[in-house]
Design a protein around this motif. Structure first.
Motif, PDB file in Angstrom:
ATOM      1  N   GLU A   1       0.831  -1.189   0.000  1.00 23.38           N
ATOM      2  CA  GLU A   1       0.000   0.000   0.000  1.00 23.38           C
ATOM      3  C   GLU A   1       0.873   1.249   0.000  1.00 23.38           C
ATOM      4  OE1 GLU A   1      -2.280  -0.935   3.536  1.00 23.38           O
ATOM      5  OE2 GLU A   1      -1.118   0.538   4.687  1.00 23.38           O
ATOM      6  N   ALA A   2       0.283   2.345  -0.428  1.00 21.91           N
ATOM      7  CA  ALA A   2       1.012   3.619  -0.510  1.00 21.91           C
ATOM      8  C   ALA A   2       0.084   4.757  -0.097  1.00 21.91           C
ATOM      9  CB  ALA A   2       1.543   3.842  -1.912  1.00 21.91           C
ATOM     10  N   TYR A   3       0.704   5.882   0.242  1.00 20.67           N
ATOM     11  CA  TYR A   3      -0.055   7.054   0.701  1.00 20.67           C
ATOM     12  C   TYR A   3       0.568   8.304   0.117  1.00 20.67           C
ATOM     13  CZ  TYR A   3      -1.452  10.801   3.955  1.00 20.67           C
ATOM     14  OH  TYR A   3      -1.898  11.979   4.504  1.00 20.67           O
ATOM     15  N   VAL A   4      -0.309   9.227  -0.294  1.00 20.54           N
ATOM     16  CA  VAL A   4       0.155  10.554  -0.681  1.00 20.54           C
ATOM     17  C   VAL A   4      -0.813  11.574  -0.098  1.00 20.54           C
ATOM     18  CG1 VAL A   4      -1.046  10.348  -2.901  1.00 20.54           C
ATOM     19  CG2 VAL A   4       0.647  12.140  -2.588  1.00 20.54           C
ATOM     20  N   GLY A   5      -0.253  12.598   0.520  1.00 23.09           N
ATOM     21  CA  GLY A   5      -1.065  13.658   1.098  1.00 23.09           C
ATOM     22  C   GLY A   5      -0.533  15.014   0.677  1.00 23.09           C
ATOM     23  N   ALA A   6      -1.427  15.947   0.418  1.00 24.21           N
ATOM     24  CA  ALA A   6      -1.004  17.284  -0.007  1.00 24.21           C
ATOM     25  C   ALA A   6      -1.812  18.343   0.736  1.00 24.21           C
ATOM     26  CB  ALA A   6      -1.182  17.451  -1.511  1.00 24.21           C
ATOM     27  N   GLN A   7      -1.105  19.251   1.385  1.00 28.92           N
ATOM     28  CA  GLN A   7      -1.722  20.420   1.993  1.00 28.92           C
ATOM     29  C   GLN A   7      -1.646  21.545   0.968  1.00 28.92           C
ATOM     30  OE1 GLN A   7      -2.799  20.266   5.419  1.00 28.92           O
ATOM     31  NE2 GLN A   7      -3.924  22.140   4.931  1.00 28.92           N
ATOM     32  N   MET A   8      -2.778  22.128   0.619  1.00 29.92           N
ATOM     33  CA  MET A   8      -2.778  23.118  -0.450  1.00 29.92           C
ATOM     34  C   MET A   8      -3.605  24.346  -0.095  1.00 29.92           C
ATOM     35  SD  MET A   8      -5.125  20.952  -3.177  1.00 29.92           S
ATOM     36  CE  MET A   8      -4.030  19.543  -3.122  1.00 29.92           C
ATOM     37  N   ASN A   9      -3.272  25.419  -0.739  1.00 30.44           N
ATOM     38  CA  ASN A   9      -3.993  26.676  -0.577  1.00 30.44           C
ATOM     39  C   ASN A   9      -4.629  27.038  -1.917  1.00 30.44           C
ATOM     40  OD1 ASN A   9      -3.989  29.798  -0.941  1.00 30.44           O
ATOM     41  ND2 ASN A   9      -4.006  29.509   1.269  1.00 30.44           N
ATOM     42  N   ILE A  10      -5.945  27.205  -1.925  1.00 31.29           N
ATOM     43  CA  ILE A  10      -6.656  27.540  -3.157  1.00 31.29           C
ATOM     44  C   ILE A  10      -7.406  28.847  -2.915  1.00 31.29           C
ATOM     45  CG2 ILE A  10      -8.339  26.759  -4.858  1.00 31.29           C
ATOM     46  CD1 ILE A  10      -7.656  23.884  -3.765  1.00 31.29           C
ATOM     47  N   GLY A  11      -6.806  29.931  -3.349  1.00 25.93           N
ATOM     48  CA  GLY A  11      -7.362  31.231  -3.017  1.00 25.93           C
ATOM     49  C   GLY A  11      -7.257  31.455  -1.524  1.00 25.93           C
ATOM     50  N   LYS A  12      -8.401  31.611  -0.847  1.00 22.41           N
ATOM     51  CA  LYS A  12      -8.413  31.783   0.602  1.00 22.41           C
ATOM     52  C   LYS A  12      -8.770  30.493   1.335  1.00 22.41           C
ATOM     53  CE  LYS A  12      -9.712  36.670   0.308  1.00 22.41           C
ATOM     54  NZ  LYS A  12     -10.721  37.702   0.689  1.00 22.41           N
ATOM     55  N   GLN A  13      -8.904  29.417   0.572  1.00 25.33           N
ATOM     56  CA  GLN A  13      -9.339  28.141   1.139  1.00 25.33           C
ATOM     57  C   GLN A  13      -8.170  27.175   1.325  1.00 25.33           C
ATOM     58  OE1 GLN A  13     -12.061  25.970  -1.364  1.00 25.33           O
ATOM     59  NE2 GLN A  13     -12.897  24.778   0.329  1.00 25.33           N
ATOM     60  N   GLU A  14      -8.142  26.500   2.462  1.00 17.66           N
ATOM     61  CA  GLU A  14      -7.146  25.468   2.727  1.00 17.66           C
ATOM     62  C   GLU A  14      -7.776  24.098   2.463  1.00 17.66           C
ATOM     63  OE1 GLU A  14      -3.932  25.702   3.980  1.00 17.66           O
ATOM     64  OE2 GLU A  14      -3.921  27.885   3.915  1.00 17.66           O
ATOM     65  N   LYS A  15      -7.025  23.225   1.809  1.00 21.99           N
ATOM     66  CA  LYS A  15      -7.507  21.869   1.579  1.00 21.99           C
ATOM     67  C   LYS A  15      -6.398  20.859   1.874  1.00 21.99           C
ATOM     68  CE  LYS A  15     -11.423  21.889  -1.591  1.00 21.99           C
ATOM     69  NZ  LYS A  15     -11.962  21.382  -2.862  1.00 21.99           N
ATOM     70  N   PHE A  16      -6.820  19.727   2.423  1.00 17.72           N
ATOM     71  CA  PHE A  16      -5.889  18.633   2.687  1.00 17.72           C
ATOM     72  C   PHE A  16      -6.401  17.402   1.952  1.00 17.72           C
ATOM     73  CE2 PHE A  16      -4.140  15.457   5.953  1.00 17.72           C
ATOM     74  CZ  PHE A  16      -2.927  15.369   5.300  1.00 17.72           C
ATOM     75  N   ILE A  17      -5.701  16.999   0.908  1.00 17.94           N
ATOM     76  CA  ILE A  17      -6.076  15.841   0.097  1.00 17.94           C
ATOM     77  C   ILE A  17      -5.210  14.652   0.494  1.00 17.94           C
ATOM     78  CG2 ILE A  17      -6.379  14.946  -2.248  1.00 17.94           C
ATOM     79  CD1 ILE A  17      -8.032  17.421  -1.800  1.00 17.94           C
ATOM     80  N   GLU A  18      -5.848  13.527   0.767  1.00 22.49           N
ATOM     81  CA  GLU A  18      -5.123  12.294   1.096  1.00 22.49           C
ATOM     82  C   GLU A  18      -5.605  11.163   0.190  1.00 22.49           C
ATOM     83  OE1 GLU A  18      -4.471  11.943   5.689  1.00 22.49           O
ATOM     84  OE2 GLU A  18      -6.500  12.708   5.307  1.00 22.49           O
ATOM     85  N   ILE A  19      -4.676  10.401  -0.327  1.00 20.49           N
ATOM     86  CA  ILE A  19      -5.019   9.270  -1.191  1.00 20.49           C
ATOM     87  C   ILE A  19      -4.271   8.031  -0.710  1.00 20.49           C
ATOM     88  CG2 ILE A  19      -4.970   8.340  -3.543  1.00 20.49           C
ATOM     89  CD1 ILE A  19      -5.130  11.209  -4.563  1.00 20.49           C
ATOM     90  N   LYS A  20      -5.017   6.975  -0.462  1.00 24.38           N
ATOM     91  CA  LYS A  20      -4.422   5.708  -0.058  1.00 24.38           C
ATOM     92  C   LYS A  20      -4.602   4.697  -1.183  1.00 24.38           C
ATOM     93  CE  LYS A  20      -4.300   2.229   3.620  1.00 24.38           C
ATOM     94  NZ  LYS A  20      -4.888   1.775   4.907  1.00 24.38           N
ATOM     95  N   LEU A  21      -3.522   4.036  -1.563  1.00 21.03           N
ATOM     96  CA  LEU A  21      -3.531   3.056  -2.641  1.00 21.03           C
ATOM     97  C   LEU A  21      -3.202   1.679  -2.079  1.00 21.03           C
ATOM     98  CD1 LEU A  21      -1.366   5.222  -5.032  1.00 21.03           C
ATOM     99  CD2 LEU A  21      -3.819   4.879  -5.264  1.00 21.03           C
ATOM    100  N   GLU A  22      -3.990   0.673  -2.469  1.00 16.57           N
ATOM    101  CA  GLU A  22      -3.744  -0.702  -2.049  1.00 16.57           C
ATOM    102  C   GLU A  22      -3.796  -1.613  -3.269  1.00 16.57           C
ATOM    103  OE1 GLU A  22      -5.624  -1.795   1.888  1.00 16.57           O
ATOM    104  OE2 GLU A  22      -6.830  -0.038   1.367  1.00 16.57           O
ATOM    105  N   ARG A  23      -2.987  -2.660  -3.257  1.00 14.00           N
ATOM    106  CA  ARG A  23      -2.869  -3.520  -4.438  1.00 14.00           C
ATOM    107  C   ARG A  23      -4.177  -4.217  -4.795  1.00 14.00           C
ATOM    108  NH1 ARG A  23       1.993  -3.512  -6.446  1.00 14.00           N
ATOM    109  NH2 ARG A  23       3.804  -3.111  -5.085  1.00 14.00           N
TER     110      ARG A  23
END
Length: 366
Positions: free
Chosen positions: A67-89
């Motif tokens: 399994e793998a994980y990728v997470g990104a903290q991002m700023n979109i204009g004035k909005q904060e977003k935290f995207i997380e993706i988990k991958l499993e075989r």
């Protein structure tokens, strides 16, 4: 908009990585196959829910892990977003936005627009219509999420219709059965064609200006959407014509055991000074056209959303001459950019810009 932080676990050749990014320019230096492009891929996946390199999620998981994980903290204009993706075989990928899990990746609208430019983008010119259709689908989906919904619906209906055509020799009432699918294809297909045509017209206007500047007014670039369904101003009339044409093509479809008409058969014509680029353009001209299109994508997103996307440049500086490198650098100074290079010598034109430099070796920051 910009990505503030990326965290990777068992993602490609990264066992563990946590990296804070510069709001402006981020340069990743390393030899080939060290993991530079993997970082761009991670950003792209968090923006769109899928990779620009593969359709098989399990290829993204580290070879020695399940399994793998990728997470990104991002700023979109004035909005904060935290995207997380988990991958499993053995399971479908799981996506969370601000800790809330989505049903599937098709629900993801991260708000983060990205434009990627790599040497592989020459396929946009050199290869078949499928490359150009995929390009349109990826780019329009970022601006209009409903378009991605329509593409998925269209492909599902098209698959069912083609299955019916392949079994037509066992059907006595094939025409009436096809009509059920044809009504849906004509309606959704019309929406897709009109959306693509509008996008190509807008992209052509901007890329023509960009290309004219890059080539010092020597070349005129034009893009035109080619559809086998007549494009009309009246959408209802266009749907009717589409449906009637599907009916006239039934015998041909049965013979071919596949649907011959619709946006899945369409293309983009690219011309330089009224000559087809794919046939008559030199390697240098083709490369410059792709650069013009990519920079125009950036401007089109800015026009549509009022904010610049994140620009991902994967090993493109070695492919461009000095004049085009300078033009590219000047173009991306108002947005966050992630750049991969194999040699620090490629940085000589970037001495004065705000930047962070990272050295990558075997999936590790050095």
């Amino acid at each position: 908009m910009h990505v503030k932080n990326i965290r990777l676990i068992n993602f490609r050749n990264y066992y563990s990585l946590n990296i804070d990014l510069n709001k402006k320019t981020n340069i990743f230096i390393g030899k080939n196959a060290q993991g530079k492009t993997n970082l761009l891929e991670a950003v792209y996946i968090c923006a769109t829910g899928r990779s620009f390199r593969t359709n098989r999620d399990k290829e993204i998981i580290n070879f020695n892990k399940n399994e793998a994980y990728v997470g990104a903290q991002m700023n979109i204009g004035k909005q904060e977003k935290f995207i997380e993706i988990k991958l499993e075989r053995e399971k479908a990928k799981r996506i969370r936005v601000n800790k809330t899990e989505l049903k599937n990746y098709k629900e993801l609208y991260s708000g983060l627009n990205v434009v990627i430019f790599s040497p592989e983008d020459l396929k946009l010119v050199k290869e078949g219509p499928g490359e150009r259709r995929n390009f349109l689908d990826m780019e329009i989906s970022q601006i209009r999420p409903v378009y991605n919904f329509n593409i998925n619906r269209y492909n599902k209906i098209l698959f069912q219709r083609n299955n019916l055509l392949r079994s037509s020799k066992f059907q006595t009432n094939i025409s009436s059965l096809l009509e059920i699918f044809d009504l849906q294809l004509a309606k959704i297909g019309t929406d897709i064609i009109l959306e693509r045509d509008k996008y190509v017209q807008e992209l052509s206007k901007i890329s023509s200006i960009t290309h004219n500047k890059i080539t010092l007014s020597r070349e005129n670039l034009e893009l035109k959407y080619l559809s086998n369904i007549e494009i009309l101003d009246d959408k209802i009339e266009m749907e009717k014509n589409y449906l009637n044409k599907l009916k006239r093509y039934i015998d041909k479809d049965i013979e071919a055991a596949s649907t011959q008409l619709g946006p899945h058969r369409d293309d983009i014509l690219m011309t330089i000074n009224d000559k087809e680029l794919k046939t008559y353009g030199s390697q240098g001209q083709q490369r410059t056209v792709v650069l013009s299109i990519k920079l125009s994508e950036v401007e089109l997103i800015k026009k549509q959303r009022g904010i610049y996307p994140v620009l991902l440049l994967d090993d493109v500086f070695s492919e461009l001459d000095e004049e085009r490198r300078k033009y590219l650098i000047k173009s991306f100074q108002d947005m966050q950019t992630l750049i991969t290079v194999t040699d620090a010598i490629d940085l000589k034109e970037m001495k004065t810009i705000e930047k962070s430099i990272f050295y990558i070796e075997e999936g590790k920051l050095m």
